[in-house]
Design an enzyme around this catalytic site. Structure first.
Site, PDB file in Angstrom:
ATOM      1  N   CYS A   1       0.831  -1.102   0.042  1.00  0.00           N
ATOM      2  CA  CYS A   1       0.286  -0.048  -0.086  1.00  0.00           C
ATOM      3  C   CYS A   1       0.925   1.375   0.130  1.00  0.00           C
ATOM      4  CB  CYS A   1      -1.064   0.169   1.214  1.00  0.00           C
ATOM      5  SG  CYS A   1      -1.880   1.553   1.464  1.00  0.00           S
TER       6      CYS A   1
ATOM      7  N   CYS B   1      -0.976   4.960   7.531  1.00  0.00           N
ATOM      8  CA  CYS B   1      -2.281   4.487   7.763  1.00  0.00           C
ATOM      9  C   CYS B   1      -2.423   3.427   8.504  1.00  0.00           C
ATOM     10  CB  CYS B   1      -3.064   4.668   6.290  1.00  0.00           C
ATOM     11  SG  CYS B   1      -4.734   3.805   6.652  1.00  0.00           S
TER      12      CYS B   1
ATOM     13  N   CYS C   1      -5.281  -0.724   8.115  1.00  0.00           N
ATOM     14  CA  CYS C   1      -4.984  -2.323   7.440  1.00  0.00           C
ATOM     15  C   CYS C   1      -3.653  -2.778   8.330  1.00  0.00           C
ATOM     16  CB  CYS C   1      -4.752  -2.500   6.065  1.00  0.00           C
ATOM     17  SG  CYS C   1      -5.982  -1.620   5.178  1.00  0.00           S
TER      18      CYS C   1
ATOM     19  N   CYS D   1      -6.024   3.972  -1.443  1.00  0.00           N
ATOM     20  CA  CYS D   1      -6.239   2.912  -0.717  1.00  0.00           C
ATOM     21  C   CYS D   1      -6.605   1.804  -1.639  1.00  0.00           C
ATOM     22  CB  CYS D   1      -7.438   3.104   0.194  1.00  0.00           C
ATOM     23  SG  CYS D   1      -7.833   1.780   1.412  1.00  0.00           S
TER      24      CYS D   1
ATOM     25  N   GLN E   1     -23.440  -3.531   4.571  1.00  0.00           N
ATOM     26  CA  GLN E   1     -22.207  -4.113   4.553  1.00  0.00           C
ATOM     27  C   GLN E   1     -21.083  -3.735   3.628  1.00  0.00           C
ATOM     28  OE1 GLN E   1     -21.182  -5.692   7.085  1.00  0.00           O
ATOM     29  NE2 GLN E   1     -22.758  -6.778   8.092  1.00  0.00           N
TER      30      GLN E   1
ATOM     31  N   TYR F   1     -31.502  -4.868  15.332  1.00  0.00           N
ATOM     32  CA  TYR F   1     -30.570  -4.053  14.805  1.00  0.00           C
ATOM     33  C   TYR F   1     -30.595  -4.421  13.096  1.00  0.00           C
ATOM     34  CZ  TYR F   1     -28.785  -4.393  19.373  1.00  0.00           C
ATOM     35  OH  TYR F   1     -28.589  -4.427  20.858  1.00  0.00           O
TER      36      TYR F   1
ATOM     37  N   GLU G   1     -35.279  -1.786  13.981  1.00  0.00           N
ATOM     38  CA  GLU G   1     -34.315  -0.814  13.623  1.00  0.00           C
ATOM     39  C   GLU G   1     -34.328   0.710  14.093  1.00  0.00           C
ATOM     40  OE1 GLU G   1     -31.138   1.184  12.461  1.00  0.00           O
ATOM     41  OE2 GLU G   1     -31.142  -1.008  12.086  1.00  0.00           O
TER      42      GLU G   1
ATOM     43  N   CYS H   1     -19.274  -8.040  14.870  1.00  0.00           N
ATOM     44  CA  CYS H   1     -17.919  -7.342  14.415  1.00  0.00           C
ATOM     45  C   CYS H   1     -17.162  -7.367  15.217  1.00  0.00           C
ATOM     46  CB  CYS H   1     -18.353  -6.159  13.606  1.00  0.00           C
ATOM     47  SG  CYS H   1     -18.842  -4.970  14.477  1.00  0.00           S
TER      48      CYS H   1
END
Length: 408
Positions: A21, A27, A30, A109, A232, A261, A282, A357
């Site tokens: 990258c 950054c 990642c 990116c 997503q 959710y 929601e 997540c």
């Protein structure tokens, strides 16, 4: 037994660039970039297994083999970028360095979808030519705050959202109209956010183009999402997660199913075909309105969408139905709050499917449910974000005794 998953994509790492990258290591988004994709998957597998062993010891739930992404680069269909002018470097388009007000430019990116990369390269000169000042959260002066791009694989188009600290006026409108004429740009939206904090969006979205939504397909399902609604960021992996979660739910024909959710309805609709009634809950009015539109677009007649917080949603379910057969949930990174957990237990589902997540908050919540009558059967990891250290999981829980309602 855990449902089967298609593992072939995890063996097909996308072509990796010669240099990881151009923005690494400035950054830090990642953290695993530069490692071969197979090693990244193994690190995530081992890290999750260690978290489970630490929490439960040898008697913890089984952990499946991580399901990888078919694309290791160019997969991310959303980019949320800070705008900042620098006397030395000109316009910066990127992310805040953690814990600072310093912006790291990430215009190239490699995890962004190619549609986003190309469109961003065309927008940056327009922003520079506008001479509009960028916002500084320290002085609360300036106009341009964030640039958000969302790409659709299905329609091969891009939605552009410009967030500013002042209301839409002639100079901003002229800029956005130029953006709207760029190739692949189908939707342009202005967002007014005068708040001093670091929340990206304000409450007011103003479409500049006739098309105000992004249209995307996940499997056989179609979705329209307005600016500000959650979708997503890796559609191929999201599709695998939703299919897996729907199979793990083991829904029966007479079931009332709740999806907490629920966002724009993606998991809700995957659960609906086998259920008597599926209720999506929601909090965001924008996302809930999109979910209602999407259920009509996809022809569902056994789905209802309730605009409410998860806490209020489970209370409403108790009033209407008393109990439900299955609950699915996909909370934010902080996990499920105590009041909502209590409400879920009172609804006495025989099965819970928890999409997460954040393995740390997931394990905390799973152990709480375990102490309230639910056994975690299996945790299945997915790699939603290659090159990062994030791990997406789907955990399946069963009520310890199907003959009695769990107690608080």
């Amino acid at each position: 037994m855990a449902p089967s998953v298609d593992r072939e994509p995890s063996l097909q790492a996308a072509k990796e660039p010669g240099a990881p990258c151009p923005h690494y290591p400035q950054c830090v988004g990642c953290r695993l970039i530069g490692q071969p994709y197979g090693q990244q998957l193994q690190w995530k597998q081992d890290h999750l297994a260690e978290l489970v062993r630490t929490a439960w010891g040898p008697s913890g739930p089984s952990v499946g083999t991580i399901v990888g992404s078919p694309e290791a680069f160019g997969y991310r269909n959303q980019a949320k970028l800070v705008l900042r002018r620098s006397e030395r470097r000109g316009l910066l388009v990127g992310l805040f360095r953690p814990g600072t007000h310093t912006v790291v430019d990430i215009r190239d990116c490699p995890v962004h979808h190619p549609f986003i990369q190309v469109t961003l390269a065309r927008i940056i000169p327009l922003l520079e030519e506008s001479n509009l000042p960028t916002y500084d959260e320290r002085t609360r002066l300036g106009t341009l705050r964030y640039l958000v791009l969302r790409a659709s694989r299905w329609t091969k188009s891009v939605q552009v959202i410009l967030v500013t600290a002042r209301e839409l006026d002639r100079p901003l409108l002229a800029l956005l109209r130029r953006v709207a004429r760029l190739p692949r740009v189908r939707s342009v939206v202005h967002n007014y956010n005068p708040s001093p904090g670091n929340v990206i969006f304000g409450d007011r979205f103003t479409p500049v183009t006739r098309e105000s939504t992004l249209r995307e397909r996940i499997g056989d399902l179609k979705f329209k999402t307005h600016a500000g609604a959650f979708l997503q960021a890796n559609i191929p992996v999201a599709n695998r997660i939703y299919n897996y979660a729907a199979a793990a739910a083991q829904t029966e024909a007479n079931d009332i199913v709740a999806d907490l959710y629920c966002g724009v309805g993606a998991l809700t609709f995957h659960l609906a075909p086998r259920a008597k009634l599926t209720v999506g809950i929601e909090e965001s009015p924008v996302a809930a309105a999109d979910a209602r539109s999407n259920l009509r677009w996809n022809g569902f007649h056994n789905v209802r969408i309730l605009t409410a917080t998860a806490q209020d949603g489970v209370k409403e379910l108790q009033k209407r139905f008393g109990s439900v057969g299955v609950i699915a949930l996909n909370p934010p990174r902080k996990g499920v709050d105590a009041e909502t957990r209590e409400g879920i237990v009172q609804l006495a589902p025989r099965r819970i499917v928890y999409v997460s997540c954040n393995p740390t908050s997931l394990i905390r919540d799973l152990q709480w449910f375990e102490s309230h009558g639910y056994h975690t059967d299996h945790i299945q990891p997915f790699d939603m974000f290659p090159q990062t250290d994030h791990i997406e999981c789907v955990a399946t829980l069963e009520r310890a005794s199907t003959g009695a309602k769990p107690t608080r």
